[in-house]
Design a protein around this motif. Sequence first.
Motif, short mmCIF file in Angstrom:
data_model
loop_
_atom_site.label_atom_id
_atom_site.label_comp_id
_atom_site.label_asym_id
_atom_site.label_seq_id
_atom_site.Cartn_x
_atom_site.Cartn_y
_atom_site.Cartn_z
N GLY A 97 42.87 55.18 53.83
CA GLY A 97 42.39 54.20 52.87
C GLY A 97 41.88 52.92 53.48
N TYR A 98 40.67 52.56 53.11
CA TYR A 98 40.11 51.27 53.49
C TYR A 98 39.27 50.70 52.35
CZ TYR A 98 36.18 54.40 54.34
OH TYR A 98 35.20 55.36 54.18
N ARG A 99 39.36 51.38 51.17
CA ARG A 99 38.58 50.95 50.01
C ARG A 99 39.36 50.01 49.10
NH1 ARG A 99 36.14 56.81 47.97
NH2 ARG A 99 34.94 57.29 49.86
N TYR A 100 40.57 49.65 49.49
CA TYR A 100 41.43 48.86 48.61
C TYR A 100 41.88 47.59 49.32
CZ TYR A 100 41.55 53.69 46.99
OH TYR A 100 41.20 54.97 46.62
N PRO A 101 40.95 46.65 49.57
CA PRO A 101 41.29 45.45 50.33
C PRO A 101 42.28 44.54 49.62
CG PRO A 101 39.10 45.25 49.37
CD PRO A 101 39.53 46.67 49.17
N ALA A 102 42.43 44.72 48.30
CA ALA A 102 43.44 43.97 47.54
C ALA A 102 44.43 44.96 46.93
CB ALA A 102 42.79 43.11 46.47
N GLY A 103 44.78 46.00 47.69
CA GLY A 103 45.74 46.99 47.22
C GLY A 103 47.04 46.34 46.78
N HIS A 104 47.51 46.68 45.57
CA HIS A 104 48.65 45.97 45.00
C HIS A 104 49.64 46.89 44.31
CE1 HIS A 104 50.88 43.40 42.17
NE2 HIS A 104 50.63 42.41 43.01
N THR A 122 43.62 44.52 42.96
CA THR A 122 43.43 43.37 42.07
C THR A 122 42.04 42.76 42.19
OG1 THR A 122 44.23 41.72 43.65
CG2 THR A 122 45.88 42.82 42.29
N GLY A 123 41.33 43.05 43.28
CA GLY A 123 39.99 42.51 43.47
C GLY A 123 39.95 41.19 44.20
N SER A 124 41.04 40.45 44.21
CA SER A 124 41.06 39.13 44.86
C SER A 124 41.60 39.28 46.28
CB SER A 124 41.94 38.17 44.05
OG SER A 124 41.43 38.02 42.73
N HIS A 125 40.76 38.96 47.27
CA HIS A 125 41.17 39.21 48.65
C HIS A 125 40.32 38.42 49.63
CE1 HIS A 125 37.71 41.84 48.06
NE2 HIS A 125 37.56 41.85 49.36
N LEU A 126 40.79 38.36 50.86
CA LEU A 126 40.00 37.83 51.97
C LEU A 126 39.19 38.96 52.57
CD1 LEU A 126 42.63 35.55 53.77
CD2 LEU A 126 40.67 34.78 52.44
N ASP A 127 37.89 38.74 52.77
CA ASP A 127 37.09 39.77 53.39
C ASP A 127 37.22 39.67 54.92
OD1 ASP A 127 35.41 37.74 54.27
OD2 ASP A 127 33.84 38.13 52.78
N ARG A 128 36.49 40.52 55.63
CA ARG A 128 36.63 40.58 57.08
C ARG A 128 36.15 39.31 57.77
NH1 ARG A 128 37.49 45.82 59.09
NH2 ARG A 128 37.48 47.45 57.48
N THR A 129 35.37 38.50 57.07
CA THR A 129 34.89 37.24 57.64
C THR A 129 35.82 36.08 57.33
OG1 THR A 129 33.55 36.59 55.72
CG2 THR A 129 32.54 38.08 57.32
N GLY A 130 36.90 36.36 56.57
CA GLY A 130 37.82 35.30 56.20
C GLY A 130 37.44 34.57 54.93
N ARG A 131 36.42 35.07 54.23
CA ARG A 131 35.97 34.43 52.99
C ARG A 131 36.76 35.00 51.82
NH1 ARG A 131 29.71 34.80 51.61
NH2 ARG A 131 29.69 33.53 53.53
N TRP A 132 37.19 34.12 50.90
CA TRP A 132 37.93 34.56 49.72
C TRP A 132 36.97 35.13 48.68
CZ3 TRP A 132 42.70 35.74 48.62
CH2 TRP A 132 43.08 35.90 47.28
N ARG A 133 37.28 36.31 48.19
CA ARG A 133 36.46 36.95 47.17
C ARG A 133 37.31 37.22 45.94
NH1 ARG A 133 31.54 38.30 48.84
NH2 ARG A 133 31.12 38.46 51.10
N ASN A 134 36.85 36.75 44.80
CA ASN A 134 37.57 36.92 43.55
C ASN A 134 36.78 37.90 42.67
OD1 ASN A 134 39.75 36.38 41.84
ND2 ASN A 134 38.60 34.83 40.71
N GLU A 135 36.84 39.17 43.06
CA GLU A 135 36.06 40.20 42.40
C GLU A 135 36.89 40.91 41.35
OE1 GLU A 135 35.14 42.54 45.79
OE2 GLU A 135 33.56 41.19 46.52
N PRO A 136 36.25 41.60 40.39
CA PRO A 136 37.02 42.38 39.41
C PRO A 136 37.84 43.46 40.10
CG PRO A 136 34.75 42.11 38.69
CD PRO A 136 34.81 41.64 40.11
N GLY A 137 38.98 43.77 39.53
CA GLY A 137 39.86 44.78 40.11
C GLY A 137 39.48 46.19 39.72
N SER A 138 40.28 47.15 40.20
CA SER A 138 39.99 48.56 39.94
C SER A 138 41.28 49.35 39.91
CB SER A 138 39.06 49.13 41.00
OG SER A 138 39.68 49.10 42.28
N VAL A 139 41.22 50.51 39.23
CA VAL A 139 42.32 51.47 39.20
C VAL A 139 41.76 52.83 39.60
CG1 VAL A 139 44.08 52.62 37.81
CG2 VAL A 139 43.54 50.20 37.39
N THR A 140 42.37 53.45 40.61
CA THR A 140 41.87 54.71 41.15
C THR A 140 42.98 55.74 41.17
OG1 THR A 140 40.37 53.46 42.61
CG2 THR A 140 40.71 55.79 43.12
N LYS A 141 42.67 56.94 40.72
CA LYS A 141 43.60 58.05 40.81
C LYS A 141 43.22 58.90 42.02
CE LYS A 141 45.37 62.10 38.29
NZ LYS A 141 45.30 62.91 37.04
#
Length: 366
Positions: A97-104, A122-141
Amino acid sequence: MQRRTFLRRAALAAPAIALPTVLASRARAPEELIVGQGSHRYRVRADWAKVSPQQYSLINCHEMVADKSGKLYLLGDHPANNVLVFDRSGKVIDSWGYRYPAGHGLTLFDEGDEETLFICDTGSHLDRTGRWRNEPGSVTKTRLNGEVIFRLGHPKTIGVYAEGEAYHPTETAVAPNGDIYVADGYGSNYIVRYDANGRYISHFGGKNNKDPRYNLNQAHGVAIDLRKGNEPRLAVTSRNDQAFKFFTLDGKFIEQVSLPGAYVCRPVIHGENLLAGVCFADTAAGAKRQKHHGYITILDANNKVISNAGGTAATYKDGELQTMHQDPRVHGLFHHGHDVCVDADENLYLCQWDAKGAPPILLERV
């Protein structure tokens, strides 16, 4: 001899395993630190997880579940490895898994022919550049190997959310019939219900109801509670209220269980007990919602606190629970109780947020 007792004695007889240097500074527990009260007491094993930071970097250990074979699945938010799979000895046997940068949120559901996972990002996370991203979250089965089965759409796309309502899901629960309940704990505080195929059914909660019993204040977790037999219920966290609220599966309010001083995360139902990590806590000196004061709380079938693993003993006066606190002996070792996992021998695994990259801690039942 019970299997749990046999394994415990075998572990005590085995030679000690040296901690890697990077973990030694975290593992400050005395060799025989016993936490909890009554019949729910545990030996702290801070050296359980055999995780090399060079191979498996950790930021936050958000949640853990156990499958029928005994494998333990840990969800974190490191972009290189969202899911680590442990065996019972603490060895990492898989990662994906690497598709869940805000895995919660991580929920396991037994469908009979296979076990599946539901992952909340949750969608809210720091990206690889250290920038905060407040994106919509997701639910994956997914399947247990990470293969994606489906993703739930954003509630706004089907008219459930109004313009401007945030969606940052933190947890799911799955009913015996397959209905999926999503707790939008970091967004708009709704509990959104879908059928087993991901089709919207209904929602409730939020913060601005005429009946305040339906208000949820950081709906961090949700679980299916089958402890009352033919009366299945939803246990929902209202973390900033220091409480769990119970609803019917159709979203009708039943009761609130207040836990003064304990800012609880998701409810975990095991047998007749409800367990939860305490992420923040009030202190004995009166400070409110303090960081690094976490522990695990355990409730009985009547939702009375019977043990606090890493916390002070619960006290009731005239039927009212008094404010609970962290046990000073674990301060610096227990930071934030973000989740608790229970294995087949009733050992506990403490997953922590903001714990300097520390892996889960084993609490061995005694």
